[in-house]
Design an enzyme around this catalytic site. Structure first.
Site, PDB file in Angstrom:
ATOM      1  N   GLY A 191       1.324  -9.533   5.323  1.00 51.96           N
ATOM      2  CA  GLY A 191       1.860  -8.727   6.901  1.00 51.96           C
ATOM      3  C   GLY A 191       1.729  -7.444   6.489  1.00 51.96           C
ATOM      4  N   GLY A 192       1.440  -6.695   7.829  1.00 51.64           N
ATOM      5  CA  GLY A 192       1.476  -5.294   7.845  1.00 51.64           C
ATOM      6  C   GLY A 192       0.410  -4.503   6.730  1.00 51.64           C
ATOM      7  N   ASP A 193       1.088  -3.924   5.658  1.00 51.34           N
ATOM      8  CA  ASP A 193       0.433  -3.462   4.493  1.00 51.34           C
ATOM      9  C   ASP A 193       0.807  -3.947   3.309  1.00 51.34           C
ATOM     10  OD1 ASP A 193       2.905  -2.362   4.541  1.00 51.34           O
ATOM     11  OD2 ASP A 193       2.424  -0.321   3.590  1.00 51.34           O
ATOM     12  N   GLU A 194       0.941  -5.247   3.351  1.00 52.40           N
ATOM     13  CA  GLU A 194       1.482  -6.147   2.074  1.00 52.40           C
ATOM     14  C   GLU A 194       0.337  -7.279   1.818  1.00 52.40           C
ATOM     15  OE1 GLU A 194       6.355  -5.848   2.727  1.00 52.40           O
ATOM     16  OE2 GLU A 194       5.307  -7.353   3.450  1.00 52.40           O
ATOM     17  N   VAL A 202       0.671  -1.097  -0.166  1.00 59.20           N
ATOM     18  CA  VAL A 202       0.078  -0.020   0.163  1.00 59.20           C
ATOM     19  C   VAL A 202       0.860   1.315  -0.085  1.00 59.20           C
ATOM     20  CG1 VAL A 202      -1.725   1.337   1.264  1.00 59.20           C
ATOM     21  CG2 VAL A 202      -1.759  -1.170   1.323  1.00 59.20           C
TER      22      VAL A 202
END
Length: 306
Positions: A218-221, A178
């Site tokens: 994970g995270g913004d992935e 993102v």
């Protein structure tokens, strides 16, 4: 509120046993509380399961067409989400434990059960299967977005690449990050950031086919495996990448904020950019960072990651 009617498939080649167990279930749940469909063979059971939805299966191990635990395996292979109560004349722990390991939820010994025992076995098998689904979802799905998580994606790709190697298929994954997500978190807060990830996941799901595998890595992935023809072209991948990026031409409205965002996409091919899941993901991840660095919407992997 009345309890929902139970739909039970009984697989049994002995008519007397079938009548006995039907009487047990009717006594326990009432004639209006359960609907029992009886078939005599595994082949008929598999056919019936394709036609009708059942809450549970009562499965005799000693059928005419297939004997023993192969019956459990055959049903679980095609219907992994239906609870199974094994009915057996074998009164030994080894057979019972083996049946459970093969996927049965309950093991009932013929001649040692009554309506109450059988009714409890059916209800507990349904409850156990429901809890299994809950545990599976917890372990394999992301709490925030509801998408498959990294673990599930890696297991999925492991199986998929085995088939790809066997059939000499080209496979494609896309690694998505993102844009400017840290800025959203820093300026608007983590609650808005979480809501943004939920909205992004929803848009991505709309832009992909149901057969494509979309996961939160994970995270913004996010990561995608495309369900494609055996030899997908780069032009086809370009069209898919452009469709994904077009999903974010309009801002996402959250809590009174119109957030203009998008995703950077890295694209990698199996086996060109990796012959196993780890290498393939590393290649797509590398291409994604190159795309972000060059301010491009998407980029194909240009090299094999050592």
């Amino acid at each position: 509120m009345p309890k929902p009617k139970l739909h039970i498939l009984h697989v049994e080649n002995d008519e007397l046993e079938a009548d006995l167990f039907k009487n047990h279930l009717t006594q326990e749940f009432g004639e209006k509380g359960c609907d029992i469909v009886h078939v005599e063979s595994l082949a008929d059971a598999l056919k019936k399961l394709k036609e009708t939805a059942f809450n549970a299966i009562l499965l005799d191990l000693d059928l005419n067409d297939i004997q023993g635990l192969d019956n459990v395996r055959a049903i679980k292979e095609q219907n992994p989400d239906i609870p199974i109560v094994v009915l057996s004349g074998h009164n030994d722990n080894k057979t019972a434990l083996s049946a459970v390991r093969q996927g049965a939820q309950e093991y009932v010994i013929k001649g040692h059960s009554d309506s109450r025992v059988l009714g409890l076995a059916v209800l507990s098998s349904i409850e156990r299967k429901s809890y299994e689904r809950h545990l599976f979802r917890q372990a394999n799905h992301d709490d925030l977005t509801g998408l498959p998580n990294r673990r599930m994606f890696l297991e999925y790709m492991q199986r998929w690449l085995i088939r790809a190697s066997r059939w000499k298929r080209t496979e494609v994954i896309m690694f998505l990050d993102v844009n400017d997500f840290k800025e959203v978190n820093d300026t608007l807060g983590h609650d808005i950031g979480d809501a943004l990830l939920e909205q992004i996941a929803a848009r991505l799901r709309v832009g992909l086919r149901a057969s494509d595998m979309l996961a939160r890595y994970g995270g913004d992935e996010f990561i995608v495996h495309l369900d494609t023809d055996a030899h997908i072209s780069r032009d086809s991948c370009v069209k898919i990448a452009e469709k994904i990026t077009s999903l974010f031409h309009s801002p996402i409205s959250i809590g009174g904020h119109d957030i203009q965002t998008g995703v950077s996409i890295g694209i990698a091919f199996y086996p060109e950019h990796g012959k196993n899941t780890t290498r393939l993901i590393q290649s797509a991840d590398h291409a994604m960072y190159q795309a972000k660095k060059l301010h491009k919407d998407y980029l194909f992997c240009a090299e094999v990651i050592p």
